[in-house]
Design a protein around this motif. Structure first.
Motif, PDB file in Angstrom:
ATOM      1  N   ASP A  23       0.831  -1.196   0.000  1.00  0.00           N
ATOM      2  CA  ASP A  23       0.000   0.000   0.000  1.00  0.00           C
ATOM      3  C   ASP A  23       0.871   1.255   0.000  1.00  0.00           C
ATOM      4  O   ASP A  23       0.528   2.261  -0.646  1.00  0.00           O
ATOM      5  N   ARG A  24       2.006   1.224   0.704  1.00  0.00           N
ATOM      6  CA  ARG A  24       2.870   2.392   0.799  1.00  0.00           C
ATOM      7  C   ARG A  24       3.932   2.431  -0.297  1.00  0.00           C
ATOM      8  O   ARG A  24       4.703   3.387  -0.378  1.00  0.00           O
ATOM      9  N   LEU A  25       3.973   1.408  -1.113  1.00  0.00           N
ATOM     10  CA  LEU A  25       4.831   1.417  -2.294  1.00  0.00           C
ATOM     11  C   LEU A  25       4.045   1.755  -3.565  1.00  0.00           C
ATOM     12  O   LEU A  25       4.606   2.274  -4.526  1.00  0.00           O
ATOM     13  N   SER A  26       2.758   1.426  -3.564  1.00  0.00           N
ATOM     14  CA  SER A  26       1.864   1.556  -4.729  1.00  0.00           C
ATOM     15  C   SER A  26       2.225   0.600  -5.855  1.00  0.00           C
ATOM     16  O   SER A  26       1.350   0.121  -6.579  1.00  0.00           O
ATOM     17  N   MET A  27       3.483   0.278  -6.016  1.00  0.00           N
ATOM     18  CA  MET A  27       3.944  -0.686  -7.025  1.00  0.00           C
ATOM     19  C   MET A  27       5.277  -1.227  -6.539  1.00  0.00           C
ATOM     20  O   MET A  27       6.097  -0.484  -5.992  1.00  0.00           O
ATOM     21  N   GLY A  28       5.484  -2.505  -6.701  1.00  0.00           N
ATOM     22  CA  GLY A  28       6.747  -3.054  -6.229  1.00  0.00           C
ATOM     23  C   GLY A  28       6.870  -4.535  -6.499  1.00  0.00           C
ATOM     24  O   GLY A  28       5.881  -5.225  -6.774  1.00  0.00           O
ATOM     25  N   THR A  29       8.066  -5.026  -6.426  1.00  0.00           N
ATOM     26  CA  THR A  29       8.334  -6.452  -6.528  1.00  0.00           C
ATOM     27  C   THR A  29       8.144  -7.100  -5.157  1.00  0.00           C
ATOM     28  O   THR A  29       8.042  -6.411  -4.137  1.00  0.00           O
ATOM     29  N   VAL A  30       8.121  -8.425  -5.141  1.00  0.00           N
ATOM     30  CA  VAL A  30       8.024  -9.137  -3.867  1.00  0.00           C
ATOM     31  C   VAL A  30       9.223  -8.791  -2.982  1.00  0.00           C
ATOM     32  O   VAL A  30       9.083  -8.609  -1.770  1.00  0.00           O
ATOM     33  N   GLY A  31      10.399  -8.660  -3.583  1.00  0.00           N
ATOM     34  CA  GLY A  31      11.581  -8.301  -2.802  1.00  0.00           C
ATOM     35  C   GLY A  31      11.474  -6.919  -2.180  1.00  0.00           C
ATOM     36  O   GLY A  31      11.883  -6.705  -1.037  1.00  0.00           O
ATOM     37  N   GLU A  32      10.915  -5.972  -2.921  1.00  0.00           N
ATOM     38  CA  GLU A  32      10.745  -4.625  -2.368  1.00  0.00           C
ATOM     39  C   GLU A  32       9.725  -4.617  -1.242  1.00  0.00           C
ATOM     40  O   GLU A  32       9.887  -3.890  -0.255  1.00  0.00           O
ATOM     41  N   VAL A  33       8.681  -5.424  -1.384  1.00  0.00           N
ATOM     42  CA  VAL A  33       7.696  -5.553  -0.301  1.00  0.00           C
ATOM     43  C   VAL A  33       8.366  -6.139   0.938  1.00  0.00           C
ATOM     44  O   VAL A  33       8.179  -5.655   2.055  1.00  0.00           O
ATOM     45  N   GLN A  34       9.171  -7.169   0.743  1.00  0.00           N
ATOM     46  CA  GLN A  34       9.864  -7.793   1.876  1.00  0.00           C
ATOM     47  C   GLN A  34      10.778  -6.808   2.587  1.00  0.00           C
ATOM     48  O   GLN A  34      10.837  -6.751   3.822  1.00  0.00           O
ATOM     49  N   ARG A  35      11.480  -6.006   1.819  1.00  0.00           N
ATOM     50  CA  ARG A  35      12.483  -5.106   2.398  1.00  0.00           C
ATOM     51  C   ARG A  35      11.875  -3.857   3.006  1.00  0.00           C
ATOM     52  O   ARG A  35      12.572  -3.125   3.714  1.00  0.00           O
ATOM     53  N   PHE A  36      10.604  -3.579   2.761  1.00  0.00           N
ATOM     54  CA  PHE A  36      10.017  -2.325   3.229  1.00  0.00           C
ATOM     55  C   PHE A  36      10.153  -2.190   4.743  1.00  0.00           C
ATOM     56  O   PHE A  36      10.636  -1.181   5.251  1.00  0.00           O
ATOM     57  N   TRP A  37       9.695  -3.183   5.477  1.00  0.00           N
ATOM     58  CA  TRP A  37       9.793  -3.142   6.944  1.00  0.00           C
ATOM     59  C   TRP A  37      11.079  -3.793   7.460  1.00  0.00           C
ATOM     60  O   TRP A  37      11.412  -3.629   8.639  1.00  0.00           O
ATOM     61  N   ALA A  38      11.743  -4.576   6.599  1.00  0.00           N
ATOM     62  CA  ALA A  38      12.886  -5.385   7.038  1.00  0.00           C
ATOM     63  C   ALA A  38      12.487  -6.263   8.216  1.00  0.00           C
ATOM     64  O   ALA A  38      13.213  -6.385   9.199  1.00  0.00           O
ATOM     65  N   ALA A  39      11.312  -6.885   8.101  1.00  0.00           N
ATOM     66  CA  ALA A  39      10.756  -7.629   9.240  1.00  0.00           C
ATOM     67  C   ALA A  39      10.345  -9.047   8.867  1.00  0.00           C
ATOM     68  O   ALA A  39       9.578  -9.669   9.601  1.00  0.00           O
ATOM     69  N   MET A  40      10.852  -9.568   7.751  1.00  0.00           N
ATOM     70  CA  MET A  40      10.465 -10.923   7.349  1.00  0.00           C
ATOM     71  C   MET A  40      11.496 -11.498   6.397  1.00  0.00           C
ATOM     72  O   MET A  40      12.339 -10.776   5.857  1.00  0.00           O
ATOM     73  N   GLU A  41      11.397 -12.802   6.209  1.00  0.00           N
ATOM     74  CA  GLU A  41      12.280 -13.495   5.281  1.00  0.00           C
ATOM     75  C   GLU A  41      11.674 -13.467   3.883  1.00  0.00           C
ATOM     76  O   GLU A  41      10.465 -13.265   3.705  1.00  0.00           O
ATOM     77  N   ALA A  42      12.521 -13.732   2.876  1.00  0.00           N
ATOM     78  CA  ALA A  42      12.047 -13.760   1.489  1.00  0.00           C
ATOM     79  C   ALA A  42      10.963 -14.808   1.302  1.00  0.00           C
ATOM     80  O   ALA A  42       9.986 -14.603   0.569  1.00  0.00           O
ATOM     81  N   ARG A  43      11.101 -15.945   1.966  1.00  0.00           N
ATOM     82  CA  ARG A  43      10.105 -17.011   1.848  1.00  0.00           C
ATOM     83  C   ARG A  43       8.737 -16.538   2.315  1.00  0.00           C
ATOM     84  O   ARG A  43       7.716 -16.852   1.699  1.00  0.00           O
ATOM     85  N   GLU A  44       8.700 -15.766   3.391  1.00  0.00           N
ATOM     86  CA  GLU A  44       7.423 -15.287   3.911  1.00  0.00           C
ATOM     87  C   GLU A  44       6.758 -14.334   2.925  1.00  0.00           C
ATOM     88  O   GLU A  44       5.527 -14.350   2.754  1.00  0.00           O
ATOM     89  N   ALA A  45       7.546 -13.496   2.266  1.00  0.00           N
ATOM     90  CA  ALA A  45       6.975 -12.585   1.272  1.00  0.00           C
ATOM     91  C   ALA A  45       6.467 -13.356   0.057  1.00  0.00           C
ATOM     92  O   ALA A  45       5.417 -13.018  -0.508  1.00  0.00           O
ATOM     93  N   ARG A  46       7.178 -14.392  -0.352  1.00  0.00           N
ATOM     94  CA  ARG A  46       6.704 -15.210  -1.489  1.00  0.00           C
ATOM     95  C   ARG A  46       5.409 -15.932  -1.127  1.00  0.00           C
ATOM     96  O   ARG A  46       4.482 -16.041  -1.956  1.00  0.00           O
ATOM     97  N   ASP A  47       5.320 -16.429   0.103  1.00  0.00           N
ATOM     98  CA  ASP A  47       4.088 -17.089   0.544  1.00  0.00           C
ATOM     99  C   ASP A  47       2.919 -16.100   0.572  1.00  0.00           C
ATOM    100  O   ASP A  47       1.793 -16.443   0.210  1.00  0.00           O
ATOM    101  N   TRP A  48       3.182 -14.876   1.018  1.00  0.00           N
ATOM    102  CA  TRP A  48       2.144 -13.829   0.995  1.00  0.00           C
ATOM    103  C   TRP A  48       1.657 -13.599  -0.422  1.00  0.00           C
ATOM    104  O   TRP A  48       0.452 -13.518  -0.665  1.00  0.00           O
ATOM    105  N   ARG A  49       2.588 -13.512  -1.355  1.00  0.00           N
ATOM    106  CA  ARG A  49       2.216 -13.278  -2.751  1.00  0.00           C
ATOM    107  C   ARG A  49       1.284 -14.370  -3.255  1.00  0.00           C
ATOM    108  O   ARG A  49       0.297 -14.086  -3.972  1.00  0.00           O
ATOM    109  N   ALA A  50       1.535 -15.598  -2.891  1.00  0.00           N
ATOM    110  CA  ALA A  50       0.716 -16.710  -3.367  1.00  0.00           C
ATOM    111  C   ALA A  50      -0.690 -16.668  -2.777  1.00  0.00           C
ATOM    112  O   ALA A  50      -1.621 -17.213  -3.375  1.00  0.00           O
ATOM    113  N   ARG A  51      -0.852 -16.016  -1.624  1.00  0.00           N
ATOM    114  CA  ARG A  51      -2.158 -15.974  -0.966  1.00  0.00           C
ATOM    115  C   ARG A  51      -2.980 -14.742  -1.351  1.00  0.00           C
ATOM    116  O   ARG A  51      -4.129 -14.613  -0.940  1.00  0.00           O
TER     117      ARG A  51
END
Length: 400
Positions: free
Chosen positions: A213-241
């Protein structure tokens, strides 16, 4: 399969500046909480070149902001809490239910580190906590253990203990005085009852939602790095859901790359304002430029922070501010200030290659410097050396 929505480069730049609260000049009394909510969190920094980064970031979005408007939201109102994203940051309190996993992750990580284990024993750590419980908020100055080395990043044992309990959420920043952090029990700072009790997977998913929401557009990696609060796997799992809008975003060099957007992306684009013509002096820690790779991709602007680069290896300078005009970065400038003496000095000025600075553009820079100086009570602005008549640059400083 839905065809990706294509966003040309100039529209992508406008979207990014609007998302970061930099499209409009900012008028009226600053709504500091609204500004922080818009960018997600506010990084705070100890370095005070002219003003500290958190003040500058807020001022860039509303030039009526003044130092001192921020801290009551932490210490008095409890509208913010302080914790670690990319660095120490102030985070809206409504994010706290999603931050419980981060307390555990960082608390466990620090406790397991060699850096922490070289500190105090468990009984001594319990004694520090007991003092805060009995006496109320204390700063690190209330304790007197000494660091084992004189290295820049060395910490006294009591500071290591305070840090670990702070990372774990057992202690929390109660308030700051002259930027000194005061620790209190987390139970006395955070709401006693969280509005929701979420599983860690749900916390990670909602953090990703907030990030996009605060990026408006981004890759899964950029979403993961926004808060620096999760692993890459967790962001990929979010994307799938999630059912997200696929994009193709054009870079400054004309290349197209895949990205994702929230469901309301078309409404955002439809209502998107053109950026203000005001020239802006941005802080090196501003969220609009924090991701240097994204910055260069969208704007073609190569920017690096050289504060911790040895002086003889710097390309630009110690504390160099990017200059944004409309939807383009047109240069960078190095400033120094003596607030007690009342002066602000330009010690380096580098227009972007191929950018010709007109008299009107220079007048906008002078106006922005005057606004910036006024924010901290400085009246005198001077240039270290007169500018050359030819203001087209090939990378050389014009006044350093």
């Amino acid at each position: 399969m839905t065809a990706p929505l294509r966003i040309p480069n100039r529209l992508a730049r406008h979207l990014w500046l609007w998302t970061n609260g930099l499209s409009t000049p900012g008028t009226g009394a600053p709504d500091v909480m609204a500004l922080i909510r818009q960018i997600g969190f506010l990084q705070i920094d100890t370095i005070r070149n002219v003003t500290r980064a958190h003040n500058h970031i807020l001022w860039s979005r509303n030039p009526n902001y003044r130092e001192g408007m921020l801290w009551p939201l932490l210490g008095r109102d409890r509208a913010l809490f302080e914790h670690f994203t990319h660095d120490a940051s102030l985070i809206p309190m409504e994010i706290l239910p999603l931050w419980q996993r981060q307390f555990r992750r960082l608390g466990d990580k620090v406790a397991a580190s060699d850096w922490y284990r070289s500190g105090l024993g468990r009984s001594e750590i319990r004694a520090i906590r007991a003092r805060i419980e009995a006496e109320g908020p204390l700063s690190t100055h209330a304790f007197d253990t000494k660091a084992e080395s004189r290295e820049m990043w060395a910490r006294p044992p009591h500071k290591k203990a305070l840090d670990q309990m702070w990372y774990a959420g057992d202690l929390a920043t109660c308030h700051r005085e002259n930027f000194v952090k005061f620790y209190d029990l987390g139970d006395r700072v955070f709401p006693t009852q969280l509005p929701r009790d979420l599983a860690e997977t749900e916390q990670a998913d909602e953090l990703c939602d907030h990030a996009l929401d605060r990026l408006s557009m981004g890759t899964v990696g950029e979403v993961q790095r926004f808060w620096a609060a999760m692993e890459a796997r967790e962001a990929r799992d979010w994307r799938a859901r999630r059912n997200l809008v696929p994009l193709e975003v054009q870079a400054a060099d004309g290349q197209w790359a895949a990205a994702l957007a929230p469901a309301d992306i078309e409404a955002r684009l439809t209502n998107l304002p053109a950026p203000t013509s005001r020239l802006r002096l941005l802080n090196p820690f501003d969220p609009a430029i924090r991701d240097r790779t994204r910055l260069e991709r969208l704007f073609g602007f190569d920017y690096r922070n050289e504060m911790f680069v040895p002086k003889d290896k710097r390309r630009w300078g110690y504390y160099v501010y990017p200059l944004l005009a409309g939807d383009r970065f047109v240069g960078r400038i190095e400033l120094k200030a003596d607030r007690a003496a009342g002066w602000l000095r330009v010690t380096g000025f580098w227009p972007e290659p191929g950018t010709k600075w007109s008299a009107a553009q220079r007048a906008k820079l002078d106006a922005e410097l005057a606004r910036f100086a006024r924010m901290v009570g400085i009246r005198n602005i001077e240039w270290a050396k007169p500018q050359r008549e030819d203001q087209t640059t090939k990378g050389d400083s014009q006044c350093a």
